[in-house]
Design a protein around this motif. Structure first.
Motif: not given
Ligand SMILES: [Zn+2]
Length: 467
Positions: A345-367
């Motif tokens: 997943a693209p890195p979130p804009a500074a200070g932004d996180r997933c809506a859940c609030g977790r700081g773990l990076r994400k895979l956009e999807r497994v193809e």
């Protein structure tokens, strides 16, 4: 209410609390002798920290692993020496790119040199099933085992699951027949955790009836399933109007969750459908949170890269998954190419996180998972998801089921079970479209009455046979 009653409510929650706070920690510490509860507490706190703090921890764990590998594991000692690679100088995740990719072929050929001689005897030894590809043996140390368990429990908890709540596993059961003392522990584990395992390999009417009866009796707090088999079960439930339960979270594993699967799972079990991504080699790598927008990586236990050749792929681009197993000192897997394709997943804009609030990076999807990626004549990947996208029509069920098989010599066979809204004309249009993606590979269609799951229990939609 006794603890043997499975109805959710006060009794189940009381048992869950007692289990989580007392029984499970004691069991893990005294019988299993594993520090899983401590790891879980650490992971539960870490997930809310900032991406920077998580990265710092990850790099700390990475340097420790690399240092260990360079000192004790012959293959890595030799590789580091050849490249003049110094683990203590690793400052960023990108520094790992100085090391070669660890392919499955290398794991096979250099197996003995990849095992830490000191850990070797105590390692847990496993293998991937050879149902579609070539089997792979591997091992990991006992301390990795408790990290694996803790990571899985944390990710499952994002669905509302807690150890001790009743779980309905709709899962392939081959290789699931533990014996001896180990078997007794596993059975006790399952009883005390109140887990019910239903074999999803069996998809005949009687087996589905029996699964349905168990589900109704048990009223589980979560369903953990092989995605495709459970989606077929969900279709069967919906076709017969059998749903009489409130929403149950569904945790999908082993196979990708495609839009058509998600739609039927939501109808049959409610909107809380969570994709998880794992493998036998490194267990749970990423999982969907309650925001349902990508899969958070298990960053404290694994360092996942998405790469083209061996260089980082830009966020949003599909690339090979490379995984470094941070706590497996027994057989260090560093930049292991597991054969899957994914997008970061693209890195979130500074200070932004997933809506859940977790700081773990994400895979956009497994193809595509290992066996789900076809290759054209030049060896370029064709993600199996192409078949799903083109063959799935949310409104009309032209096709009930399909299975695409790429034979070792390259030709592709598509097996199709016609659906209630079958139309030859529309199907032909889809086939023409598919042929475009297959870039000249020989291609034929076979019509059949049903498609059986493979011996490992996965109802494989894409099979790539290997030479
Ligand atoms: Zn999230």
């Amino acid at each position: 209410m006794s603890i043997s009653e499975n109805a959710p409510g006060l009794g189940a929650r009381t048992y869950e609390r007692a289990y989580r706070r007392v029984l499970w920690p004691a069991w893990e510490r005294l019988v299993r002798r594993r520090p899983t509860p401590q790891h879980l507490r650490f992971l539960e706190a870490m997930q809310w920290r900032s991406p920077d703090v998580i990265e710092r921890y990850q790099l700390h764990a990475l340097r420790a692993l690399l240092t260990h590998a360079g000192e004790h594991v012959p293959y890595w000692r030799e590789t580091f020496r050849r490249l003049a690679f110094d683990p203590r100088e690793v400052r960023t995740r990108e520094d790992l790119a100085a090391l070669p990719v660890l392919t499955r072929d290398i794991v096979r050929e250099r197996y003995v040199d990849l095992v830490d001689p000191v850990h070797g005897r105590l390692n847990v030894k496993k293998g991937t099933s050879g149902s579609t590809g070539v089997p792979l043996k591997f091992e990991y140390c006992l301390s990795s085992e408790s990290w694996r368990q803790a990571v899985r429990i944390r990710a499952y908890s994002w669905s509302g699951y807690r150890p001790g709540l009743p779980v309905f596993y709709y899962w392939g059961l081959i290789n699931e027949r533990p014996t001896g003392a180990q078997g007794v522990k596993v059975v006790l584990d399952r009883v005390s955790k109140r887990e019910v395992f239903v074999n999803s390999i069996r998809q005949d009417d009687a087996a589905r009836r029996s699964a349905l009866d168990q589900l109704r009796r048990m009223r589980p707090a979560a369903i953990v399933c092989f995605t495709q088999s459970c989606a077929q079960f969900a279709r069967w439930i919906l076709d017969r109007g059998l749903r009489d339960w409130d929403d149950i979270p569904v945790l999908c594993g082993a196979e990708a969750v495609l839009p058509a699967d998600r739609a039927v799972l939501c109808q049959a079990f409610g909107p809380n459908v969570f994709e998880t991504y794992g493998s036998r080699e490194t267990m749970l790598m990423a999982a969907e949170c309650e925001a349902h927008a990508g899969l958070h990586l298990s960053e404290e236990n694994l360092l996942v890269e998405v790469a083209h050749a061996d260089k980082a792929a830009p966020a949003g681009d599909t690339g090979d998954v490379l995984v470094t197993d941070l706590h497996n000192y027994g057989m260090p897997f560093i930049r292991y190419q597991n054969g899957d394709l994914a997008r970061m997943a693209p890195p979130p804009a500074a200070g932004d996180r997933c809506a859940c609030g977790r700081g773990l990076r994400k895979l956009e999807r497994v193809e595509g998972r290992r066996a789900d990626t076809l290759r054209d004549r030049e060896g370029n990947p064709i993600p199996g998801i192409v078949f799903h996208v083109l063959l799935a029509d949310g409104r009309q069920e032209i096709i009930r089921q399909f299975q695409a098989v790429q034979r070792a010599r390259g030709d592709v066979v598509l097996r199709v079970v016609r659906g209630p809204h079958w139309s030859q004309e529309r199907f032909d249009a889809v086939v023409r479209n598919l042929e475009g993606y297959l870039r000249g590979l020989p291609f034929q269609v076979e019509y059949t009455g049903s498609i059986a799951p493979s011996a490992s229990g996965k109802l494989r939609t894409i099979i790539v046979e290997q030479t």
